[in-house]
Design an enzyme around this catalytic site. Structure first.
Site, PDB file in Angstrom:
ATOM      1  N   SER A  61       0.787  -1.237   0.000  1.00 35.75           N
ATOM      2  CA  SER A  61       0.000   0.000   0.000  1.00 35.75           C
ATOM      3  C   SER A  61       0.818   1.286   0.000  1.00 35.75           C
ATOM      4  CB  SER A  61      -0.946   0.009   1.209  1.00 35.75           C
ATOM      5  OG  SER A  61      -1.975  -0.931   1.046  1.00 35.75           O
ATOM      6  N   GLU A  98      -5.974  -2.970  -6.155  1.00 36.18           N
ATOM      7  CA  GLU A  98      -6.164  -3.682  -4.894  1.00 36.18           C
ATOM      8  C   GLU A  98      -7.276  -4.717  -5.027  1.00 36.18           C
ATOM      9  OE1 GLU A  98      -4.545  -3.763  -2.243  1.00 36.18           O
ATOM     10  OE2 GLU A  98      -3.681  -1.816  -1.718  1.00 36.18           O
TER      11      GLU A  98
END
Length: 318
Positions: free
Chosen positions: A101, A196
């Site tokens: 991330s 994601e």
């Protein structure tokens, strides 16, 4: 341009510009190996055109970080620049790691660069299926009626919301759009292939969804350069990084008391990462990337690995 020249430009811009924002654009970093073995060599201190011969050499912390790697059965990548002195700390800086991330800070920076403030007030909606597919979505799942693009950008940085990140990526051309934007900064290493949560899938020996510590430190310097973002947007990005709710156990935990940390964390499986601007009370900012992975792919990530690495690096630069 050689790395000493990059360092000199970064230092000059930061010292003469805003303390937390004046960063010079880096030159393209060299192609990065995919090996996972030997520690990469420190940055050369040799002078180049436009630089002075008294640039400080890279600080060697390989013994300390090597011991930490052995203790926690892990691989640690570091690239750090003290923008006041020009001092550099590197360890496996040209090796590939999954970024997880941490990539979100660059996606949001590109959104701020491309999309004018008024257009960020656009209301964006999604479906329950979108939330389920994204996995970790603490903000978007709590707002089924939608959010503005600006709110999604904030959620991506501060809360690491996956769906918010995917919607930001959608607005900037997807993974390919962000990879191209980073390449325009001179980053020939970072390869974002998926959204994601698939961007956390890293296959050993392959470049997809990986970067190098050197590339990310150069990227962070570049996106904070005056002219890349407006002053207001640069301040906004740094504010969101200051309020990153997921980073307290990482670089912040390893920084000396009283040092300010603005960061974006990342983690999945055995990977635990942090990219940060760290500012001592009476000194210039340090731009720092720490990327780590446990050698056992089934091992959980280790916050301790990032925090202790940060402590070693910041002590060496302090």
């Amino acid at each position: 341009m050689t790395r000493p020249a990059v360092r000199a430009r970064a230092v000059a811009a930061l010292v003469l510009g805003l303390m937390l924002a004046g960063c010079a654009a880096p030159a393209a970093d060299p192609p990065s190996p995919t090996t996972t073995g030997a520690t990469s060599a420190p940055a050369s201190a040799a002078p180049s055109a436009g630089t002075t011969s008294d640039a400080p050499p890279a600080i060697d912390v390989s013994a300390e970080l090597g011991a930490l790697e052995e203790e926690l059965d892990a691989r640690v990548g570091v690239s750090a620049l003290d923008t006041g002195t020009g001092a550099v700390v590197e360890h496996r800086a040209q090796e590939r790691f999954g970024f997880a991330s941490t990539i979100k800070v660059f996606a949001v920076a590109e959104l701020l660069r491309r999309v004018p403030p008024a257009e960020r007030e656009e209301h964006v909606t999604w479906t329950d299926a979108d939330v389920a597919a994204a996995g970790y979505a603490p903000v978007t799942s709590a707002h089924p009626g939608g959010l503005t693009l600006a709110q999604l950008a904030e959620a991506a940085v501060r809360e690491s919301d996956n769906l918010a990140t995917n919607l930001v990526l959608e607005r900037i051309g997807g993974p390919a759009g962000l990879t191209e934007a980073l390449a325009a900064l001179g980053d020939r290493s970072t390869r974002l292939v998926d959204v994601e949560p698939a961007l956390n899938d890293v296959v050993p020996g392959e470049e997809a969804n990986t970067t190098t510590p050197a590339a990310f430190t150069a990227d962070l310097l570049a996106v904070l350069e005056p002219g890349y973002l407006t002053e207001a947007d640069r301040d906004l990005l740094l504010t969101w990084m200051s309020g990153n709710a997921t980073g307290d156990a990482l670089v912040r935990a390893g920084a000396p008391e009283g040092w300010e940390v603005q960061d974006k964390s990342g983690g999945a499986g055995p990977m635990r990462n942090d990219v940060a601007v760290v500012t001592p009370p009476d000194g210039a900012p340090i731009v720092l990337t720490i990327l780590t992975t446990r050698n056992d792919p089934d091992a959980p990530w280790a916050d301790e690995l990032v925090a202790r690495t940060a402590a070693v690096v910041l002590e060496a630069l302090g």
